[in-house]
Design an enzyme around this catalytic site. Structure first.
Site, PDB file in Angstrom:
ATOM      1  N   CYS A  92     -28.260 -39.358  -0.136  1.00  0.00           N
ATOM      2  CA  CYS A  92     -26.911 -39.795   0.220  1.00  0.00           C
ATOM      3  C   CYS A  92     -26.270 -38.777   1.158  1.00  0.00           C
ATOM      4  O   CYS A  92     -26.477 -37.568   1.016  1.00  0.00           O
ATOM      5  CB  CYS A  92     -26.074 -39.951  -1.046  1.00  0.00           C
ATOM      6  SG  CYS A  92     -24.391 -40.525  -0.692  1.00  0.00           S
ATOM      7  N   HIS A 126     -35.798 -25.949   4.053  1.00  0.00           N
ATOM      8  CA  HIS A 126     -35.098 -26.833   4.992  1.00  0.00           C
ATOM      9  C   HIS A 126     -35.285 -28.305   4.655  1.00  0.00           C
ATOM     10  O   HIS A 126     -35.022 -29.163   5.496  1.00  0.00           O
ATOM     11  CB  HIS A 126     -35.549 -26.542   6.431  1.00  0.00           C
ATOM     12  CG  HIS A 126     -35.064 -25.213   6.947  1.00  0.00           C
ATOM     13  ND1 HIS A 126     -35.576 -24.605   8.072  1.00  0.00           N
ATOM     14  CD2 HIS A 126     -34.100 -24.375   6.482  1.00  0.00           C
ATOM     15  CE1 HIS A 126     -34.957 -23.442   8.277  1.00  0.00           C
ATOM     16  NE2 HIS A 126     -34.060 -23.282   7.320  1.00  0.00           N
ATOM     17  N   ASP A 172     -42.461 -30.883   6.837  1.00  0.00           N
ATOM     18  CA  ASP A 172     -43.668 -31.711   6.677  1.00  0.00           C
ATOM     19  C   ASP A 172     -44.299 -31.460   5.312  1.00  0.00           C
ATOM     20  O   ASP A 172     -43.903 -30.554   4.577  1.00  0.00           O
ATOM     21  CB  ASP A 172     -44.679 -31.455   7.820  1.00  0.00           C
ATOM     22  CG  ASP A 172     -45.253 -30.040   7.790  1.00  0.00           C
ATOM     23  OD1 ASP A 172     -45.832 -29.658   6.746  1.00  0.00           O
ATOM     24  OD2 ASP A 172     -45.162 -29.325   8.812  1.00  0.00           O
ATOM     25  N   SER A 203     -40.537 -17.994  14.606  1.00  0.00           N
ATOM     26  CA  SER A 203     -40.065 -17.148  15.705  1.00  0.00           C
ATOM     27  C   SER A 203     -39.138 -16.036  15.253  1.00  0.00           C
ATOM     28  O   SER A 203     -38.831 -15.132  16.023  1.00  0.00           O
ATOM     29  CB  SER A 203     -39.379 -18.014  16.775  1.00  0.00           C
ATOM     30  OG  SER A 203     -38.413 -18.843  16.167  1.00  0.00           O
TER      31      SER A 203
HETATM   32  P1  OAD Z   1     -40.015 -22.033  16.219  1.00  0.00           P
HETATM   33  O1  OAD Z   1     -40.322 -23.176  17.111  1.00  0.00           O
HETATM   34  O2  OAD Z   1     -38.747 -21.287  16.453  1.00  0.00           O
HETATM   35  O3  OAD Z   1     -41.188 -20.949  16.280  1.00  0.00           O
HETATM   36  C1  OAD Z   1     -42.518 -21.345  16.109  1.00  0.00           C
HETATM   37  C2  OAD Z   1     -43.376 -20.101  16.048  1.00  0.00           C
HETATM   38  O4  OAD Z   1     -44.691 -20.516  15.806  1.00  0.00           O
HETATM   39  C3  OAD Z   1     -43.375 -19.277  17.337  1.00  0.00           C
HETATM   40  O5  OAD Z   1     -43.153 -17.921  17.006  1.00  0.00           O
HETATM   41  C4  OAD Z   1     -44.793 -19.456  17.877  1.00  0.00           C
HETATM   42  O6  OAD Z   1     -45.307 -18.268  18.489  1.00  0.00           O
HETATM   43  C5  OAD Z   1     -45.566 -19.729  16.603  1.00  0.00           C
HETATM   44  N1  OAD Z   1     -46.805 -20.499  16.780  1.00  0.00           N
HETATM   45  C6  OAD Z   1     -47.126 -21.432  17.717  1.00  0.00           C
HETATM   46  N2  OAD Z   1     -48.384 -21.895  17.524  1.00  0.00           N
HETATM   47  C7  OAD Z   1     -48.874 -21.249  16.434  1.00  0.00           C
HETATM   48  C8  OAD Z   1     -50.119 -21.275  15.735  1.00  0.00           C
HETATM   49  N3  OAD Z   1     -51.129 -22.071  16.102  1.00  0.00           N
HETATM   50  N4  OAD Z   1     -50.260 -20.449  14.658  1.00  0.00           N
HETATM   51  C9  OAD Z   1     -49.251 -19.623  14.273  1.00  0.00           C
HETATM   52  N5  OAD Z   1     -48.070 -19.574  14.901  1.00  0.00           N
HETATM   53  C10 OAD Z   1     -47.874 -20.359  15.964  1.00  0.00           C
HETATM   54  O7  OAD Z   1     -40.118 -22.603  14.720  1.00  0.00           O
HETATM   55  P2  OAD Z   1     -39.540 -21.961  13.387  1.00  0.00           P
HETATM   56  O8  OAD Z   1     -39.464 -20.492  13.471  1.00  0.00           O
HETATM   57  O9  OAD Z   1     -40.278 -22.581  12.256  1.00  0.00           O
HETATM   58  O10 OAD Z   1     -34.795 -25.659  11.280  1.00  0.00           O
HETATM   59  O11 OAD Z   1     -38.063 -22.545  13.389  1.00  0.00           O
HETATM   60  C11 OAD Z   1     -37.217 -22.252  12.320  1.00  0.00           C
HETATM   61  C12 OAD Z   1     -36.260 -23.389  12.122  1.00  0.00           C
HETATM   62  O12 OAD Z   1     -35.591 -23.675  13.359  1.00  0.00           O
HETATM   63  C13 OAD Z   1     -36.916 -24.709  11.761  1.00  0.00           C
HETATM   64  O13 OAD Z   1     -37.195 -24.841  10.387  1.00  0.00           O
HETATM   65  C14 OAD Z   1     -35.898 -25.707  12.199  1.00  0.00           C
HETATM   66  C15 OAD Z   1     -35.546 -25.114  13.550  1.00  0.00           C
HETATM   67  O14 OAD Z   1     -34.302 -25.441  14.080  1.00  0.00           O
HETATM   68  C16 OAD Z   1     -34.084 -26.767  11.018  1.00  0.00           C
HETATM   69  O15 OAD Z   1     -34.306 -27.839  11.555  1.00  0.00           O
HETATM   70  C17 OAD Z   1     -32.993 -26.547  10.025  1.00  0.00           C
END
Ligand code: OAD
Length: 244
Positions: free
Chosen positions: A121, A113, A98, A186
């Site tokens: 492309c 990412h 985003d 996470s």
């Molecule tokens: P996740 O969905 O795995 O984890 C989200 C994290 O945000 C969790 O640890 C939650 O506890 C935390 N969280 C939720 N609400 C929150 C808030 N208000 N403030 C702070 N933290 C909060 O998402 P990511 O770790 O970002 O990749 O995932 C990593 C990657 O996996 C993404 O970029 C995406 C996904 O598959 C691709 O698409 C390549």
């Protein structure tokens, strides 16, 4: 209370989906996550795009529609304020596709990412560049083709099995940072999940902010449990209370 930054500190920030959760964008894992009920591999891979580009574009078009309705929250603004104070000693690496960090004013930022609002492309090796694109492609016939090579265009996002973007710059910043602040991720998706271990090896201080402990908890020195939008404005004040 969090120890404030010293004038010699260099800050590396890593953000994940949690930093945008309070803006109304869903995270990936967990009970209401984007990947709930569907395998990431069936959507976010080059193989999935080859097999069914319409389904993949529908998924990203829906996310583009949602993105158009949300705005940056206090967490994004707090990080932009920190950058204003630290200048070139600040570096922001986001896993998010985003544009909410930019909306809040962040400039020293890389999207490892990719960008939801860019298209490129799908043919590897094609020299055409990603471009800004806010359109939705819901039908196969609507998906545009590359003006240079004729292949289908795809979202400019990193899929599973692909190498994230800007890794040279990211590794260089990890090497020189003295403080790593990780927010709302996470800690399960590589390579970002290992950044804290790399920073730790270089003796950087590592802080985590989020409502629950991440999977890579062991490498953090300090954990502040709470929502990013509630924690970060105060945390930034604490980090900068002695001047930077
Ligand atoms: P996740 O969905 O795995 O984890 C989200 C994290 O945000 C969790 O640890 C939650 O506890 C935390 N969280 C939720 N609400 C929150 C808030 N208000 N403030 C702070 N933290 C909060 O998402 P990511 O770790 O970002 O990749 O995932 C990593 C990657 O996996 C993404 O970029 C995406 C996904 O598959 C691709 O698409 C390549």
């Amino acid at each position: 209370m969090i120890q404030s930054l010293a004038p010699s500190d260099r800050l590396f920030i890593l953000t994940g989906a949690g930093v945008s959760a309070e803006s109304g964008l869903p995270t990936f894992r967990g009970s209401n996550g984007i990947w709930r009920g569907q395998s990431a591999q069936s959507i976010a891979t080059p193989e999935a795009f080859r097999a069914d580009p319409e389904m993949v574009w529908q998924f990203y078009s829906e996310r583009r529609k949602r993105h158009a309705t949300v705005a940056a929250n206090p967490a994004h603004f707090a990080l932009a304020e920190l950058e204003r104070q630290l200048g070139e000693r600040f570096f922001l690496c986001t896993q998010n596709v985003d544009s909410l960090h930019e909306q809040a004013g962040s400039q020293r930022i890389v999207h490892m990412h990719g960008r939801l609002m860019q298209t490129r492309c799908s043919r590897q090796g094609c020299r055409s560049k990603p471009f800004e694109d806010d359109r939705f492609y819901m039908k196969r016939a609507e998906i545009p083709t590359c003006p240079q090579c004729g292949a289908l265009l795809r979202p400019h996002v990193c899929w599973f099995g692909e190498v994230p973007y800007s890794m040279d710059r990211i590794f260089e910043q990890l090497r020189i940072c003295t403080v790593l602040l990780t927010v709302g991720t996470s800690g399960v998706v590589e390579p970002a999940a290992s950044f804290v271990r790399m920073a730790h090896l270089n003796r950087a201080r590592a802080i985590y902010v989020g409502p629950e402990e991440p999977a890579n908890l062991a490498f953090f020195d300090e954990v502040v449990l709470g929502k990013a939008g509630e924690v970060l404005p105060n945390l930034v004040k604490e980090l900068t209370r002695q001047g930077v």
